[in-house]
Write a protein that holds these residues in place. Structure first.
Motif, PDB file in Angstrom:
ATOM      1  N   TRP A  57       0.745  -1.270   0.416  1.00 52.05           N
ATOM      2  CA  TRP A  57       0.002  -0.251  -0.087  1.00 52.05           C
ATOM      3  C   TRP A  57       0.648   1.140   0.143  1.00 52.05           C
ATOM      4  O   TRP A  57       1.963   1.484   0.964  1.00 52.05           O
ATOM      5  CB  TRP A  57      -1.199   0.044   0.801  1.00 52.05           C
ATOM      6  CG  TRP A  57      -1.566  -0.891   1.497  1.00 52.05           C
ATOM      7  CD1 TRP A  57      -1.579  -2.565   2.151  1.00 52.05           C
ATOM      8  CD2 TRP A  57      -3.166  -1.290   0.702  1.00 52.05           C
ATOM      9  NE1 TRP A  57      -2.477  -2.967   1.390  1.00 52.05           N
ATOM     10  CE2 TRP A  57      -3.478  -3.001   0.756  1.00 52.05           C
ATOM     11  CE3 TRP A  57      -3.543  -0.505   0.135  1.00 52.05           C
ATOM     12  CZ2 TRP A  57      -4.814  -2.854   0.288  1.00 52.05           C
ATOM     13  CZ3 TRP A  57      -5.131  -1.134  -0.784  1.00 52.05           C
ATOM     14  CH2 TRP A  57      -5.385  -2.416  -0.830  1.00 52.05           C
ATOM     15  N   PHE A  59      -0.519   4.750   0.367  1.00 52.27           N
ATOM     16  CA  PHE A  59      -0.918   5.400   0.527  1.00 52.27           C
ATOM     17  C   PHE A  59      -1.923   5.057   2.189  1.00 52.27           C
ATOM     18  O   PHE A  59      -1.479   5.306   2.594  1.00 52.27           O
ATOM     19  CB  PHE A  59      -1.773   6.555   0.103  1.00 52.27           C
ATOM     20  CG  PHE A  59      -2.880   7.594   0.834  1.00 52.27           C
ATOM     21  CD1 PHE A  59      -2.221   8.194   0.678  1.00 52.27           C
ATOM     22  CD2 PHE A  59      -4.060   6.770   0.918  1.00 52.27           C
ATOM     23  CE1 PHE A  59      -3.292   9.716   1.314  1.00 52.27           C
ATOM     24  CE2 PHE A  59      -4.888   8.221   1.999  1.00 52.27           C
ATOM     25  CZ  PHE A  59      -4.418   9.357   2.083  1.00 52.27           C
ATOM     26  N   PHE A  60      -2.748   4.235   1.756  1.00 52.76           N
ATOM     27  CA  PHE A  60      -3.084   3.792   2.830  1.00 52.76           C
ATOM     28  C   PHE A  60      -2.663   3.059   4.207  1.00 52.76           C
ATOM     29  O   PHE A  60      -1.838   2.326   3.565  1.00 52.76           O
ATOM     30  CB  PHE A  60      -4.973   2.748   2.595  1.00 52.76           C
ATOM     31  CG  PHE A  60      -5.738   3.544   2.201  1.00 52.76           C
ATOM     32  CD1 PHE A  60      -6.121   4.866   2.425  1.00 52.76           C
ATOM     33  CD2 PHE A  60      -5.771   3.103   0.891  1.00 52.76           C
ATOM     34  CE1 PHE A  60      -7.422   5.253   1.796  1.00 52.76           C
ATOM     35  CE2 PHE A  60      -6.885   3.858   0.354  1.00 52.76           C
ATOM     36  CZ  PHE A  60      -7.824   4.892   0.925  1.00 52.76           C
ATOM     37  N   VAL A  65      -7.212   0.565   5.618  1.00 56.98           N
ATOM     38  CA  VAL A  65      -6.843  -0.013   4.210  1.00 56.98           C
ATOM     39  C   VAL A  65      -8.353  -0.858   4.845  1.00 56.98           C
ATOM     40  O   VAL A  65      -9.331  -1.764   3.716  1.00 56.98           O
ATOM     41  CB  VAL A  65      -5.719  -1.493   4.061  1.00 56.98           C
ATOM     42  CG1 VAL A  65      -6.081  -2.836   3.453  1.00 56.98           C
ATOM     43  CG2 VAL A  65      -4.783  -0.647   3.739  1.00 56.98           C
ATOM     44  N   ASP A  95      -6.057   3.496  -3.988  1.00 58.54           N
ATOM     45  CA  ASP A  95      -4.612   3.753  -3.059  1.00 58.54           C
ATOM     46  C   ASP A  95      -3.403   4.616  -3.983  1.00 58.54           C
ATOM     47  O   ASP A  95      -2.390   5.712  -3.819  1.00 58.54           O
ATOM     48  CB  ASP A  95      -3.881   2.227  -2.390  1.00 58.54           C
ATOM     49  CG  ASP A  95      -2.903   2.298  -1.637  1.00 58.54           C
ATOM     50  OD1 ASP A  95      -2.725   3.678  -1.029  1.00 58.54           O
ATOM     51  OD2 ASP A  95      -1.661   2.665  -2.233  1.00 58.54           O
ATOM     52  N   ARG A  96      -3.678   4.291  -4.890  1.00 59.12           N
ATOM     53  CA  ARG A  96      -2.586   5.017  -6.102  1.00 59.12           C
ATOM     54  C   ARG A  96      -2.674   6.156  -6.726  1.00 59.12           C
ATOM     55  O   ARG A  96      -2.033   6.831  -6.996  1.00 59.12           O
ATOM     56  CB  ARG A  96      -2.668   3.842  -7.402  1.00 59.12           C
ATOM     57  CG  ARG A  96      -2.195   2.135  -7.135  1.00 59.12           C
ATOM     58  CD  ARG A  96      -0.825   2.017  -6.418  1.00 59.12           C
ATOM     59  NE  ARG A  96      -0.259   0.817  -6.145  1.00 59.12           N
ATOM     60  CZ  ARG A  96      -0.682  -0.140  -5.093  1.00 59.12           C
ATOM     61  NH1 ARG A  96      -1.292   0.482  -4.337  1.00 59.12           N
ATOM     62  NH2 ARG A  96       0.116  -1.268  -5.267  1.00 59.12           N
TER      63      ARG A  96
END
Length: 250
Positions: A57, A59-60, A65, A95-96
């Motif tokens: 992951w 960002f999260f 998540v 997330d991306r």
């Protein structure tokens, strides 16, 4: 007045007329310019989209998540037609996106003054999507811990999760840190739907599950033979951008 003899211009004629109008409105040197032997641009010069690879992951956090995957599975639950939001990769997609230009609002004007807007005007505040998710998910889990027996959202039963999301959507919940519950719900709903229906190259819509459910052909180059076949299922499987030879041969 006889109108039956008037012919609708073709698409080629329309585009040609637009091009002529633009040139006619240009200055003299532009009209005098001629091109011989080569085009004024390079074919295939645009950067193709990069295939998102699942795993890890960017960002999260782990708690975020778990929360977002629970949200995705309640907004798009698995049934006989398709897999659910989590298995479709909706949170991988999001997330991306949040570590890219979308998360930073780098392509939007985000300076004040900020005034309350109409619902049709969209979000009217300085926080980026990345900031809104970081603050909003923390506020959501804080609310459920305080009102649902100390449990975080993803620890609730499906029925309690549904009830919480309905109250978020209706604006009946007051979240901490001035998070607007209704606005945050709409943000999550919009992004989860994007992840479910977007091209799989961006991380969601695993195995083109949503496209297969709808009978959508995807990025297939040519399906003119089927355009006039109304009310008939499209017989060919969908094609992702990642499967296009245009991108693969660069």
């Amino acid at each position: 007045m006889e109108t039956h003899c008037l012919k609708r211009p073709t698409r080629r004629q329309f585009l040609s007329s637009v091009a002529f109008t633009v040139l006619a409105a240009s200055s003299g040197p532009v009209l005098a310019r001629s091109i011989s032997g080569s085009l004024p641009w390079e074919a295939r010069s645009a950067d193709p989209p990069v295939q998102v690879r699942p795993g890890g992951w960017l960002f999260f956090t782990p708690e975020e998540v778990s929360t977002m995957e629970a949200v995705a599975d309640r907004l798009i639950p698995a049934d006989e037609l398709s897999i659910g939001g989590k298995d479709a990769g909706c949170i991988v997609y999001l997330d991306r996106q949040l570590v890219g230009s979308y998360g930073a609002s780098s392509r939007l004007y985000t300076r004040g003054p900020f005034m309350p807007g109409l619902p049709t005007q969209g979000y009217q505040a300085p926080d980026t999507p990345a900031q809104r998710y970081r603050t909003g998910l923390a506020a959501l889990n804080a609310w459920t811990r305080g009102n649902k027996g100390g449990k975080r959202f993803f620890e609730l039963s499906p029925d309690d999760q549904d009830a919480t999301l309905r109250d978020l959507e209706a604006g009946k919940i007051t979240l901490a840190d001035n998070v607007d519950a209704k606005s945050f719900f709409n943000l999550m709903l919009s992004n989860v739907m994007e992840g479910f229906f977007a091209d799989p190259i961006y991380g969601g819509n695993k195995d083109m599950a949503s496209w297969k459910m709808l009978g959508f052909p995807g990025a297939r180059y040519d399906y003119r033979d089927h355009v006039t076949k109304h009310n008939q299922p499209y017989p060919l499987p969908p094609v992702s951008i990642a499967g296009s030879t245009e991108w693969m041969t660069r």
